[in-house]
Design an enzyme around this catalytic site. Sequence first.
Site, PDB file in Angstrom:
ATOM      1  N   LYS A  10       0.825  -1.208   0.000  1.00  0.00           N
ATOM      2  CA  LYS A  10       0.000   0.000   0.000  1.00  0.00           C
ATOM      3  C   LYS A  10       0.868   1.271   0.000  1.00  0.00           C
ATOM      4  O   LYS A  10       2.075   1.201   0.205  1.00  0.00           O
ATOM      5  CB  LYS A  10      -0.930  -0.015   1.219  1.00  0.00           C
ATOM      6  CG  LYS A  10      -1.905  -1.211   1.257  1.00  0.00           C
ATOM      7  CD  LYS A  10      -2.815  -1.263   0.048  1.00  0.00           C
ATOM      8  CE  LYS A  10      -4.132  -1.977   0.277  1.00  0.00           C
ATOM      9  NZ  LYS A  10      -4.076  -3.455   0.214  1.00  0.00           N
TER      10      LYS A  10
HETATM   11  C1  LIG Z   1      -5.436  -4.351   0.831  1.00  0.00           C
HETATM   12  C2  LIG Z   1      -6.923  -4.181   0.876  1.00  0.00           C
HETATM   13  C3  LIG Z   1      -7.691  -4.564   1.985  1.00  0.00           C
HETATM   14  C4  LIG Z   1      -7.134  -5.336   3.111  1.00  0.00           C
HETATM   15  O1  LIG Z   1      -6.107  -4.730   3.773  1.00  0.00           O
HETATM   16  P1  LIG Z   1      -5.286  -5.555   4.876  1.00  0.00           P
HETATM   17  O2  LIG Z   1      -4.579  -4.469   5.628  1.00  0.00           O
HETATM   18  O3  LIG Z   1      -4.365  -6.477   4.149  1.00  0.00           O
HETATM   19  O4  LIG Z   1      -6.264  -6.278   5.719  1.00  0.00           O
HETATM   20  C5  LIG Z   1      -9.038  -4.255   1.994  1.00  0.00           C
HETATM   21  N1  LIG Z   1      -9.631  -3.663   0.951  1.00  0.00           N
HETATM   22  C6  LIG Z   1      -8.947  -3.318  -0.155  1.00  0.00           C
HETATM   23  C7  LIG Z   1      -9.670  -2.626  -1.264  1.00  0.00           C
HETATM   24  C8  LIG Z   1      -7.578  -3.584  -0.237  1.00  0.00           C
HETATM   25  O5  LIG Z   1      -6.891  -3.285  -1.344  1.00  0.00           O
END
Ligand SMILES: *Cc1c(COP(=O)(O)O)cnc(C)c1O
Length: 380
Positions: free
Chosen positions: A181
């Site tokens: 991210k």
């Molecule tokens: C990455 C992601 C998540 C989950 O995030 P985590 O921190 O890995 O639990 C949820 N929604 C979207 C749209 C994502 O891209």
Amino acid sequence: MKVEFYRHNLGEDEIKEVTETLRSLFLTTAGKTARFEQELARFLGVKHVVGVTSCTAALHLSLVALGIGPGDEVIVPAMTFIATINPVFWVGARPVLADVDEETGLLLPETVEGLITPRTRAIIPVHLYGAMADMRGFRALADRYNIAIIEDAAHCVEGSRDNIRPGQLGDAACFSFYATKNMTSGEGGAIATMRDDLAERLRILRLHGMSKGAAERYSSKTYIHWDMIDLGYKYNMFDIQAALLLPQIAKLEENLKRREWICQRYEEAFSRMGGLDFPKVPKGCRSARHLFTVWVHERIRDDVLRYLGEHGVGCAVNYRAVHTLTYYRQRLGHKPQDFPNALSIGNRTVTLPLYPGLRDEEVEYVIETLGAALQELRLA
Ligand SMILES: *Cc1c(COP(=O)(O)O)cnc(C)c1O
């Protein structure tokens, strides 16, 4: 050339902050976590941020804190990551899938309105790729029907739309600090909210339902009893995560500028290339530019993925339509054509490398290689 799909940007600032934490008394949820929460709240322009272990945990806790459970329905887009939907099952509620806009991939308030029933308790709009959903529209809808909004803002720390940022109009907005991210601690998450009552409940629920956290218990000179006042979870962000994240807040804007430049270069090149399209950023929206995806013809999508991989360009698919995945298909019983836009986007998507450390010559190589792939595959 080998262009990685993602390379993180962590360096000396983060190492220094983590080292300082490792030499300190607290490793779990204490001062660094509190500081991160305050600084992220200031960045977002929201009242509260509650740090947790992932965005998935953030979504789950938000549903629990809002009292959503068995017999309730929660409206979710069919074009998203599975983490948007699984927590709805965990609390015993039913996810009601909705199709998305064919130009942007975003959930639209007008689509959702037709799906609202007396059992609807919440909507989870996803700020897909970094472009925010129409939160003014969703807020008006939610107020009219007295339902909650939980934003899946995993892609959208830096985004805004119509001068609204994630967490400002939703009851809760959930963020991810997963390894790929825009801001990352490998794993991590947070919830932003303007609501005092919700923030307090989330803080208790993220740590077993205990009335006092470890730092609070310790800061008293003599032992103080804690109580368990709710059935909570073990989702608390801890200080090592917060230390990794803290120095990144100050770099968010600069990193976004670089990603924006790369996206503009991609868009300029791809507008001139036949046989491919890409999602549009809605008017009034400043995209957080988390993912850059292109849409190719579904007959050649998997061949494009293979070609790019074989020529050293890391790529992915964000995402296939969720209702086509085995578990949801079996549990919800949808046919592929039930959500034609999500289906079509999911079958045409190729996600390209996008991160601040992507060099100019790598950007050009990605463009060239995709062009070559399309040319070769059309001839084949
Ligand atoms: C990455 C992601 C998540 C989950 O995030 P985590 O921190 O890995 O639990 C949820 N929604 C979207 C749209 C994502 O891209």
